[in-house]
Scaffold this active site. Structure first.
Site, mmCIF file in Angstrom:
data_model
loop_
_atom_site.group_PDB
_atom_site.id
_atom_site.type_symbol
_atom_site.label_atom_id
_atom_site.label_comp_id
_atom_site.label_asym_id
_atom_site.label_seq_id
_atom_site.Cartn_x
_atom_site.Cartn_y
_atom_site.Cartn_z
ATOM 1 N N LYS A 278 19.197 11.635 -3.437
ATOM 2 C CA LYS A 278 19.418 13.067 -3.240
ATOM 3 C C LYS A 278 20.335 13.303 -2.038
ATOM 4 O O LYS A 278 20.363 12.480 -1.127
ATOM 5 C CB LYS A 278 18.083 13.759 -2.935
ATOM 6 C CG LYS A 278 17.162 13.927 -4.110
ATOM 7 C CD LYS A 278 15.906 14.681 -3.695
ATOM 8 C CE LYS A 278 14.964 14.862 -4.860
ATOM 9 N NZ LYS A 278 15.498 15.666 -5.964
ATOM 10 N N ARG A 352 8.644 12.927 -14.279
ATOM 11 C CA ARG A 352 8.301 12.825 -15.699
ATOM 12 C C ARG A 352 7.882 11.397 -16.060
ATOM 13 O O ARG A 352 7.138 11.185 -17.004
ATOM 14 C CB ARG A 352 9.487 13.315 -16.543
ATOM 15 C CG ARG A 352 10.729 12.509 -16.375
ATOM 16 C CD ARG A 352 11.970 13.210 -16.917
ATOM 17 N NE ARG A 352 12.462 14.284 -16.052
ATOM 18 C CZ ARG A 352 13.522 15.032 -16.335
ATOM 19 N NH1 ARG A 352 14.176 14.854 -17.465
ATOM 20 N NH2 ARG A 352 13.927 15.971 -15.504
HETATM 21 N N1 BES Z 1 11.162 16.692 -7.231
HETATM 22 C C1 BES Z 1 12.349 17.027 -7.915
HETATM 23 C C2 BES Z 1 12.408 18.482 -8.348
HETATM 24 C C3 BES Z 1 12.417 19.531 -7.265
HETATM 25 C C4 BES Z 1 13.582 20.159 -6.910
HETATM 26 C C5 BES Z 1 11.236 19.929 -6.665
HETATM 27 C C6 BES Z 1 13.576 21.146 -5.942
HETATM 28 C C7 BES Z 1 11.229 20.905 -5.687
HETATM 29 C C8 BES Z 1 12.404 21.530 -5.337
HETATM 30 C C9 BES Z 1 12.489 16.158 -9.155
HETATM 31 O O1 BES Z 1 11.948 14.897 -9.049
HETATM 32 C C10 BES Z 1 13.946 15.991 -9.412
HETATM 33 O O2 BES Z 1 14.602 15.412 -8.599
HETATM 34 N N2 BES Z 1 14.431 16.500 -10.550
HETATM 35 C C11 BES Z 1 15.789 16.388 -10.897
HETATM 36 C C12 BES Z 1 15.890 15.944 -12.332
HETATM 37 C C13 BES Z 1 17.280 15.638 -12.771
HETATM 38 C C14 BES Z 1 17.756 14.388 -12.094
HETATM 39 C C15 BES Z 1 17.299 15.486 -14.263
HETATM 40 C C16 BES Z 1 16.436 17.762 -10.734
HETATM 41 O O3 BES Z 1 15.848 18.744 -11.168
HETATM 42 O O4 BES Z 1 17.515 17.823 -10.158
HETATM 43 MN MN MN Z 2 13.293 13.509 -8.179
#
Ligand code: BES
Ligand code: MN
Ligand code: ZN
Length: 499
Positions: A278, A352
């Site tokens: 990230k 997931r």
């Molecule tokens: N934990 C994150 C989602 C999240 C984003 C929670 C902002 C709280 C605040 C999750 O694990 C994630 O990174 N999701 C990705 C999925 C993508 C790579 C398909 C996302 O939503 O960007």
């Molecule tokens: Mn994530």
């Protein structure tokens, strides 16, 4: 803070007394009238002078009750008598609790005999006031070297009617438990990831297990998870030196053999994104990526005290999503417990993956239905903001049932569709399914569609709390920071199932 209701024949004498007023109220009766005399007519002056017209969020503080121990009185606006909602009451109580935090008030009393609201049930009123104040009074100060100790010790809902007092007291009991449960979830999510790793959360689960004879705890460690074929779950923790665990709580308050309600929560104690790392801005918020598990844990803590006649199974997969030489890579293929093969396209879509095996495991326990909560997608933050959680599932009746709790719990839920062709985005050339689609279209839905592959045919609803898990600003009982989203709905749902 002790919250209860008491009866009194005469005007009660807490340090501070709250007089709830409604929009356009120009007259006072009973205790409020007596109090007005002690405060030299200031109360009636205020409500006549348009300073405080009883609108939602308005409050006026008056000082100096002559010849009594009542030092302060607060005129608290509840809004338009015809449209006051349960959440308005909760928010008014929350706002008040926040303002008390900075004072030295030790005992507070609500004068409820004259309160004219749309909430006719006294037990509901007691619950709303205690829930709102309990949540509003929350602070997360354990890391401050100089924390200010709260002075407020007792809150009393005063009434002259014995039957009302009984109902208010019962409401207080429930509301206090619910607020404590929400605050437990807030504590867990606010705790930084260096103090809350999977093994720490497991310790909390074990401690909860020791609190009631009706609970059995099972901790599935990595060796056991391997034997059970949970490779989607195990892949996520590979990059961390911390071990992953799947924690299971079984609460047996119902009949023997009765199918349990299942609660499942994403427990990523920190989410760096893994190799698909990230951006650093805001990454610290990912200490709250176990918000789903925190909601499940908080709800269980509350339910254990409320003792519903219902069987419940709670499943929380814990892992830390780190990037290192041992981390899983994009392109890897893993097999979940139900045999589904998954091509990892993005290691940041880890929630997931842990949920896939948690849901497979839960489905095998033969529950009546499954609710899961997860801080799953950034897409839901864009779609709904922090004003509502996204819900999706395979059973419209169950969704309608949960949605119907909304006015009571104050937790907003908004359904997104789960049309089958959303799976088209998740097609892999080498495995049964991708963990993340190529594009970003329908990101919240494709994530839920992925989860659906692991619940068999069991009625299931997924709560995406990525946005509501952390509130951007403070108002009413809502505090900026981690929110404990999901706790109130889970508790209310299980209680409604038990009746
Ligand atoms: N934990 C994150 C989602 C999240 C984003 C929670 C902002 C709280 C605040 C999750 O694990 C994630 O990174 N999701 C990705 C999925 C993508 C790579 C398909 C996302 O939503 O960007
Ligand atoms: Mn994530
Ligand atoms: Zn995550």
């Amino acid at each position: 803070m002790k919250f209860d209701s008491k009866t009194s024949k005469t005007l009660p004498n807490s340090d501070a007394l709250i007089v709830p007023i409604v929009e356009g109220q120009k007259t006072l009766k009973g205790w409020a009238k007596e109090l007005d005399q002690l405060f030299s007519g200031q109360i009636s002056q205020v409500i006549k002078s348009e300073v405080n017209t009883g609108k939602k969020g308005q409050s006026t503080t008056l000082y100096g009750g002559k010849g009594t121990s009542i030092k302060t009185c607060v005129l608290l606006g509840l809004g338009d008598k015809k449209t006051i909602t349960p959440d308005d009451i909760r928010n008014a109580a929350g706002t008040l609790a926040r303002s008390i935090k900075v004072t030295k008030v030790g005992s507070l009393g609500w004068l409820l005999d004259e309160a004219t609201t749309t909430i006719s049930s006294k037990s509901e009123l007691g619950q709303l006031l205690s829930e709102g104040m309990g949540m509003g009074a929350y602070t997360f100060d354990r890391y401050l070297s100089k924390a200010t100790k709260p002075t407020l010790k007792t809150v009393t809902l005063w009434t002259s009617n014995t039957a009302d007092q009984k109902a208010l007291s019962e409401g207080c009991r429930v509301g206090t438990i619910v607020a404590d449960s929400v605050n437990t979830a807030r504590d867990l999510t606010n705790t930084p990831a260096n103090d809350l790793m999977p093994r720490h959360f497991v310790d909390h689960v074990k401690k909860l297990g020791a609190k009631s004879k009706l609970i059995k705890i099972e901790i599935i460690d990595e060796a056991k998870a391997k034997k059970m074929g949970m490779h989607a779950f195990l892949g996520v923790g590979l990059g961390s030196v911390e071990k992953s665990y799947m924690a299971v709580i079984r609460y047996n308050g119902g009949k023997k053999g009765e199918k349990p309600v299942a609660l499942v929560g994403k427990g990523i104690t920190f989410d760096t994104g893994g190799v698909s790392i990230k951006p650093s801005k805001g990454m610290g918020e990912m200490k709250g990526d176990m918000g789903g598990a925190a909601a499940v844990f908080g709800a269980m803590e509350g339910l254990i005290k409320l003792k519903p006649k219902k069987n419940i199974i709670a499943v929380m997969p814990f892992a830390e999503n780190m990037c290192s030489g041992t981390a899983q890579r994009p392109g890897d293929v893993v097999t979940a417990m139900n045999g589904t093969t998954i091509e990892i396209t993005n290691t940041d879509a880890e929630g997931r993956l842990v949920l896939a095996d948690a849901l497979c495991y839960t489905a095998k326990q033969n529950p009546s239905h499954i609710l899961d909560a997860a801080t799953l997608t950034g897409a839901v933050v864009i779609a709904l903001g922090d004003k509502a959680s996204g819900i999706m599932g395979n059973d419209d009746k169950l969704i309608a049932k949960l949605k119907a709790l909304e006015p009571k719990t104050g937790e907003r839920l908004w359904q997104l569709p789960l049309y089958d062709d959303y799976l088209d985005y998740m097609k892999s050339d080498v495995a049964d399914i991708l963990n993340a689609s190529e594009g970003r279209m329908g990101g919240t839905i494709t994530a839920a569609k992925f989860l659906e592959q692991f619940v068999s045919d069991i009625p299931w609803v997924h709560f995406d709390i990525a946005a509501t898990g952390r509130m951007g600003s403070t108002s009413g009982y809502t505090l900026k920071g981690m929110s404990g989203s999901g706790v109130r709905t889970f508790i209310a749902h299980v209680l409604s199932e038990a009746n």
